[in-house]
Design an enzyme around this catalytic site. Structure first.
Site, PDB file in Angstrom:
ATOM      1  CB  VAL A  69      40.094  24.968  98.131  1.00 35.24           C
ATOM      2  CG1 VAL A  69      41.082  26.103  98.301  1.00 35.24           C
ATOM      3  CG2 VAL A  69      39.920  24.590  96.674  1.00 35.24           C
ATOM      4  CB  CYS A  70      41.999  24.014 103.384  1.00 35.46           C
ATOM      5  SG  CYS A  70      43.541  23.089 103.341  1.00 35.46           S
ATOM      6  N   GLY A  71      43.649  26.313 103.336  1.00 39.12           N
ATOM      7  CA  GLY A  71      44.783  27.223 103.334  1.00 39.12           C
ATOM      8  C   GLY A  71      46.052  26.613 102.768  1.00 39.12           C
ATOM      9  N   GLY A  73      46.212  22.707 102.355  1.00 44.91           N
ATOM     10  CA  GLY A  73      45.947  21.347 101.897  1.00 44.91           C
ATOM     11  C   GLY A  73      45.662  20.371 103.021  1.00 44.91           C
ATOM     12  CB  ILE A  98      43.520  29.696  99.163  1.00 43.86           C
ATOM     13  CG1 ILE A  98      43.079  30.987  98.450  1.00 43.86           C
ATOM     14  CG2 ILE A  98      44.034  30.007 100.546  1.00 43.86           C
ATOM     15  CD1 ILE A  98      42.097  30.767  97.358  1.00 43.86           C
TER      16      ILE A  98
END
Length: 189
Positions: A69-71, A73, A98
């Site tokens: 997961v990141c901001g 992708g 997210i």
């Protein structure tokens, strides 16, 4: 979702994976500041800069699915490449990161109010462009600062990378004071 994991997974499928395979590991590769501001409950923060520096030290002794997961992708996709090269199995990236998770109404744990990296980049880039344009009234060569930042943003969009985000991630408020790297990496192994 069927037998093997796809390289990306949408929010509904990620939630189903976590429900149907409780040993699924949610690994958030954003900066500690971003993670502290908002993260998926039960996820572990292993920042991308830690993975870049230590991915060769990883050995997987599990076959648990891992959702990165990141901001948005992008950083999670980079982490997937690093972790796949290190031999970790069953890696997938949460599509939309997210942000998509929140938009779908999935649960989020909130903490202290750090800004997301994208917002930090917009502030830094915008401030530098504004300073270059306004400052060029006094020192005409400062207009090149705005041009340089514009060129950097163009390259960032074309290459799907962001040098400014990398630099900002090194600032003290985007890092934990002392990162215990073995403990961080333990979430993956």
């Amino acid at each position: 979702m069927t037998g093997s994991l796809e390289s990306t997974v949408d929010v509904a499928d990620a939630r189903e994976l976590v429900r149907s395979a409780p040993r699924t590991r949610l690994i958030d590769v954003r900066t500690p500041g971003e993670f502290a501001a908002a993260h998926i409950p039960g996820s572990h923060n292993v920042p991308l800069d830690v993975l870049r520096a230590h991915h060769t030290e990883l050995t997987a002794d599990h076959s648990d699915p891992v959702v990165l997961v990141c901001g948005s992708g992008v950083r999670a996709a980079e982490a997937r490449g690093l972790l796949a090269a290190a031999g970790l199995p069953k890696l997938t990236v949460l599509k939309g990161g997210i942000g998509a998770w929140e938009q779908q109404g999935a649960p989020v744990s909130r903490g202290r109010g750090k800004w997301a990296m994208e917002r930090q980049v917009r502030l830094a880039a915008g401030s530098l462009v504004l300073a270059g344009v306004v400052g060029s009234a006094v020192a005409p060569k400062l207009k090149w600062l705005a041009g340089f930042i514009g060129a950097g943003l163009t390259f960032s969009a074309l290459s799907n990378t962001c040098g400014m985000a990398r630099m900002l991630s090194l600032l003290p408020y985007n890092r934990t004071p002392e990162q215990d790297v073995p403990s961080l990496l333990a979430a993956l192994t």
